[in-house]
Design a protein around this motif. Structure first.
Motif, PDB file in Angstrom:
ATOM      1  N   LEU A   1       0.831  -1.187   0.000  1.00  0.00           N
ATOM      2  CA  LEU A   1       0.000   0.000   0.000  1.00  0.00           C
ATOM      3  C   LEU A   1       0.869   1.243   0.000  1.00  0.00           C
ATOM      4  N   THR A   2       0.367   2.300  -0.642  1.00  0.00           N
ATOM      5  CA  THR A   2       1.056   3.580  -0.655  1.00  0.00           C
ATOM      6  C   THR A   2       0.204   4.623   0.062  1.00  0.00           C
ATOM      7  N   PHE A   3       0.746   5.809   0.215  1.00  0.00           N
ATOM      8  CA  PHE A   3       0.066   6.894   0.915  1.00  0.00           C
ATOM      9  C   PHE A   3      -0.180   8.055  -0.039  1.00  0.00           C
ATOM     10  N   VAL A   4      -1.264   8.773   0.205  1.00  0.00           N
ATOM     11  CA  VAL A   4      -1.522  10.006  -0.523  1.00  0.00           C
ATOM     12  C   VAL A   4      -1.831  11.097   0.495  1.00  0.00           C
ATOM     13  N   PRO A   5      -1.299  12.304   0.258  1.00  0.00           N
ATOM     14  CA  PRO A   5      -1.565  13.399   1.188  1.00  0.00           C
ATOM     15  C   PRO A   5      -2.901  14.053   0.901  1.00  0.00           C
ATOM     16  N   ALA A   6      -3.341  14.887   1.822  1.00  0.00           N
ATOM     17  CA  ALA A   6      -4.518  15.709   1.565  1.00  0.00           C
ATOM     18  C   ALA A   6      -4.157  16.760   0.530  1.00  0.00           C
ATOM     19  N   SER A   7      -5.101  17.167  -0.285  1.00  0.00           N
ATOM     20  CA  SER A   7      -4.836  18.171  -1.314  1.00  0.00           C
ATOM     21  C   SER A   7      -4.637  19.530  -0.672  1.00  0.00           C
ATOM     22  N   GLY A   8      -4.080  20.447  -1.431  1.00  0.00           N
ATOM     23  CA  GLY A   8      -3.744  21.754  -0.900  1.00  0.00           C
ATOM     24  C   GLY A   8      -4.922  22.557  -0.408  1.00  0.00           C
ATOM     25  N   ASN A   9      -6.129  22.293  -0.928  1.00  0.00           N
ATOM     26  CA  ASN A   9      -7.293  23.067  -0.502  1.00  0.00           C
ATOM     27  C   ASN A   9      -7.996  22.455   0.707  1.00  0.00           C
ATOM     28  N   GLY A  10      -7.348  21.449   1.322  1.00  0.00           N
ATOM     29  CA  GLY A  10      -7.934  20.843   2.509  1.00  0.00           C
ATOM     30  C   GLY A  10      -8.813  19.655   2.215  1.00  0.00           C
ATOM     31  N   ASN A  11      -9.104  19.392   0.924  1.00  0.00           N
ATOM     32  CA  ASN A  11      -9.910  18.238   0.558  1.00  0.00           C
ATOM     33  C   ASN A  11      -9.016  17.018   0.370  1.00  0.00           C
ATOM     34  N   MET A  12      -9.627  15.867   0.368  1.00  0.00           N
ATOM     35  CA  MET A  12      -8.870  14.639   0.166  1.00  0.00           C
ATOM     36  C   MET A  12      -8.489  14.498  -1.307  1.00  0.00           C
ATOM     37  N   ALA A  13      -7.294  13.935  -1.528  1.00  0.00           N
ATOM     38  CA  ALA A  13      -6.835  13.747  -2.903  1.00  0.00           C
ATOM     39  C   ALA A  13      -7.591  12.608  -3.565  1.00  0.00           C
ATOM     40  N   VAL A  14      -7.573  12.590  -4.895  1.00  0.00           N
ATOM     41  CA  VAL A  14      -8.238  11.544  -5.679  1.00  0.00           C
ATOM     42  C   VAL A  14      -7.172  10.576  -6.170  1.00  0.00           C
ATOM     43  N   TRP A  15      -7.431   9.271  -5.997  1.00  0.00           N
ATOM     44  CA  TRP A  15      -6.445   8.284  -6.402  1.00  0.00           C
ATOM     45  C   TRP A  15      -6.923   7.522  -7.632  1.00  0.00           C
ATOM     46  N   PRO A  16      -5.995   6.868  -8.336  1.00  0.00           N
ATOM     47  CA  PRO A  16      -6.361   6.139  -9.555  1.00  0.00           C
ATOM     48  C   PRO A  16      -7.329   5.009  -9.270  1.00  0.00           C
ATOM     49  N   ALA A  17      -8.102   4.663 -10.294  1.00  0.00           N
ATOM     50  CA  ALA A  17      -9.091   3.590 -10.140  1.00  0.00           C
ATOM     51  C   ALA A  17      -8.441   2.218 -10.190  1.00  0.00           C
ATOM     52  N   GLU A  18      -7.269   2.088 -10.833  1.00  0.00           N
ATOM     53  CA  GLU A  18      -6.608   0.800 -10.970  1.00  0.00           C
ATOM     54  C   GLU A  18      -5.731   0.512  -9.753  1.00  0.00           C
ATOM     55  N   GLY A  19      -5.646  -0.787  -9.404  1.00  0.00           N
ATOM     56  CA  GLY A  19      -4.804  -1.208  -8.294  1.00  0.00           C
ATOM     57  C   GLY A  19      -5.458  -0.957  -6.952  1.00  0.00           C
ATOM     58  N   PRO A  20      -4.819  -1.418  -5.887  1.00  0.00           N
ATOM     59  CA  PRO A  20      -5.380  -1.211  -4.546  1.00  0.00           C
ATOM     60  C   PRO A  20      -5.378   0.266  -4.179  1.00  0.00           C
ATOM     61  N   PRO A  21      -6.420   0.734  -3.514  1.00  0.00           N
ATOM     62  CA  PRO A  21      -6.468   2.149  -3.133  1.00  0.00           C
ATOM     63  C   PRO A  21      -5.380   2.464  -2.121  1.00  0.00           C
ATOM     64  N   PRO A  22      -4.766   3.643  -2.219  1.00  0.00           N
ATOM     65  CA  PRO A  22      -3.748   4.022  -1.238  1.00  0.00           C
ATOM     66  C   PRO A  22      -4.383   4.437   0.083  1.00  0.00           C
ATOM     67  N   LEU A  23      -3.552   4.642   1.060  1.00  0.00           N
ATOM     68  CA  LEU A  23      -4.014   5.082   2.372  1.00  0.00           C
ATOM     69  C   LEU A  23      -4.094   6.607   2.374  1.00  0.00           C
ATOM     70  N   GLN A  24      -5.294   7.127   2.532  1.00  0.00           N
ATOM     71  CA  GLN A  24      -5.500   8.565   2.539  1.00  0.00           C
ATOM     72  C   GLN A  24      -5.138   9.147   3.905  1.00  0.00           C
ATOM     73  N   THR A  25      -4.295  10.158   3.921  1.00  0.00           N
ATOM     74  CA  THR A  25      -3.892  10.791   5.168  1.00  0.00           C
ATOM     75  C   THR A  25      -4.555  12.161   5.304  1.00  0.00           C
ATOM     76  N   ASP A  26      -4.441  12.733   6.476  1.00  0.00           N
ATOM     77  CA  ASP A  26      -5.003  14.056   6.758  1.00  0.00           C
ATOM     78  C   ASP A  26      -3.968  15.163   6.635  1.00  0.00           C
ATOM     79  N   PHE A  27      -2.772  14.851   6.149  1.00  0.00           N
ATOM     80  CA  PHE A  27      -1.687  15.821   6.128  1.00  0.00           C
ATOM     81  C   PHE A  27      -1.267  16.146   4.698  1.00  0.00           C
ATOM     82  N   GLY A  28      -0.668  17.311   4.545  1.00  0.00           N
ATOM     83  CA  GLY A  28      -0.080  17.677   3.274  1.00  0.00           C
ATOM     84  C   GLY A  28       1.141  16.821   2.973  1.00  0.00           C
ATOM     85  N   ALA A  29       1.647  16.933   1.752  1.00  0.00           N
ATOM     86  CA  ALA A  29       2.734  16.060   1.314  1.00  0.00           C
ATOM     87  C   ALA A  29       3.972  16.182   2.201  1.00  0.00           C
TER      88      ALA A  29
END
Length: 279
Positions: A1-29
């Protein structure tokens, strides 16, 4: 599994539809990478110093209120999966599991049972059905104000060494025919018995080739064949012999007299004899 940061505007980032979903975090990159690096370094240091893993991914979070601080919400993972953090050069952070199935949060189960008389379900009873387990956990806390089971995860350091020892020392964990309170070492420690004496040496048992003959007199029992991983003097060899014969003993000595070397030799001989060691 990989991690994705929260987007710059405070919303959650969008991840690709293929492969296992990454772990969404509450922090910026930048903050996410900083926290993951700190977790990785602490986990590796603990593994190096203590010899076991303490990095876990929590699945399902219990929101609860401590009676000592009723105005503060607390959060604890319900299930835990041992994991490790890896980051390749210029690559994303990756999280890999070290076990096939999650395990119960033993510390949480014991605290709720002892202090709140709440019995959380055991994950073993749900054979891998995580959502059903979380539903049963929510049922178990029904009626507790401000308590809830959240569909979230936590990544952190958790140590259960004391919890496992606490559970092992519970008399209810032992079969009736082999109660821990009846063990001779336990009764001796509690002051209700005596420590076992060393077993008698076998008649005609030859000394080991690595046991210096000049260190035992004709009036002493022939020494057992013991391994010498580290150098030992006469007093240390006597301790090793007594321990190898199954004696319960207390070893004292000022700093620098070789107690650590003696412990190493005792453990090495026990492992060589096929025994297990609680150290």
């Amino acid at each position: 599994l990989t991690f994705v940061p929260a987007s710059g505007n405070g919303n959650m980032a969008v991840w690709p539809a293929e492969g296992p979903p990454p772990l969404q975090t509450d922090f910026g990159a930048e903050e996410m990478s900083k926290r993951l690096l700190a977790l990785q370094m602490e986990a590796q240091q603990f593994q190096k110093e203590r010899g076991f893993n303490v990095l876990y991914l929590g699945i399902g979070v219990l929101q609860w209120v401590d009676r000592q601080s009723p105005g503060q919400l607390r959060y604890a993972p319900l299930l835990l999966v041992p994991v490790q953090l890896v980051r390749l050069v210029k690559g994303p952070w990756q999280l890999s599991s070290l076990a096939a199935e999650p395990c119960d949060n033993l510390s949480l189960l014991m605290k709720l049972s002892k202090e709140y008389h709440i019995s959380l379900p055991s994950y073993e009873d749900y054979a891998g059905h995580t959502q059903q387990y979380l539903g049963a956990a929510a049922q178990a806390i029904t009626g507790q104000p401000n308590w809830a089971v959240l569909s979230a995860g936590l990544l952190g350091l958790f140590s259960f060494a004391k919890s496992v020892m606490y559970r092992d020392l519970d008399p209810q964990s032992w079969p009736p025919e082999a109660q821990i309170t009846a063990h001779p070492l336990v009764t001796a420690l509690l002051g209700h018995g005596r420590f076992p004496a060393p077993a008698a040496a076998e008649p005609g048992h030859p000394p080991a080739r690595f046991w210096p003959p000049q260190w035992w007199s004709s009036g002493e029992s022939p020494p057992l064949s013991c391994l010498e991983c580290l150098p030992a003097d006469r007093s240390q060899w006597k301790v090793l012999q007594s321990a190898s014969q199954g004696a319960g003993l207390l070893v004292q000595g000022p700093p620098g007299t070789g107690k650590s070397q003696t412990i190493t030799n005792i453990i090495a001989n026990a492992v060589h004899a096929g025994q297990t060691v609680l150290f």
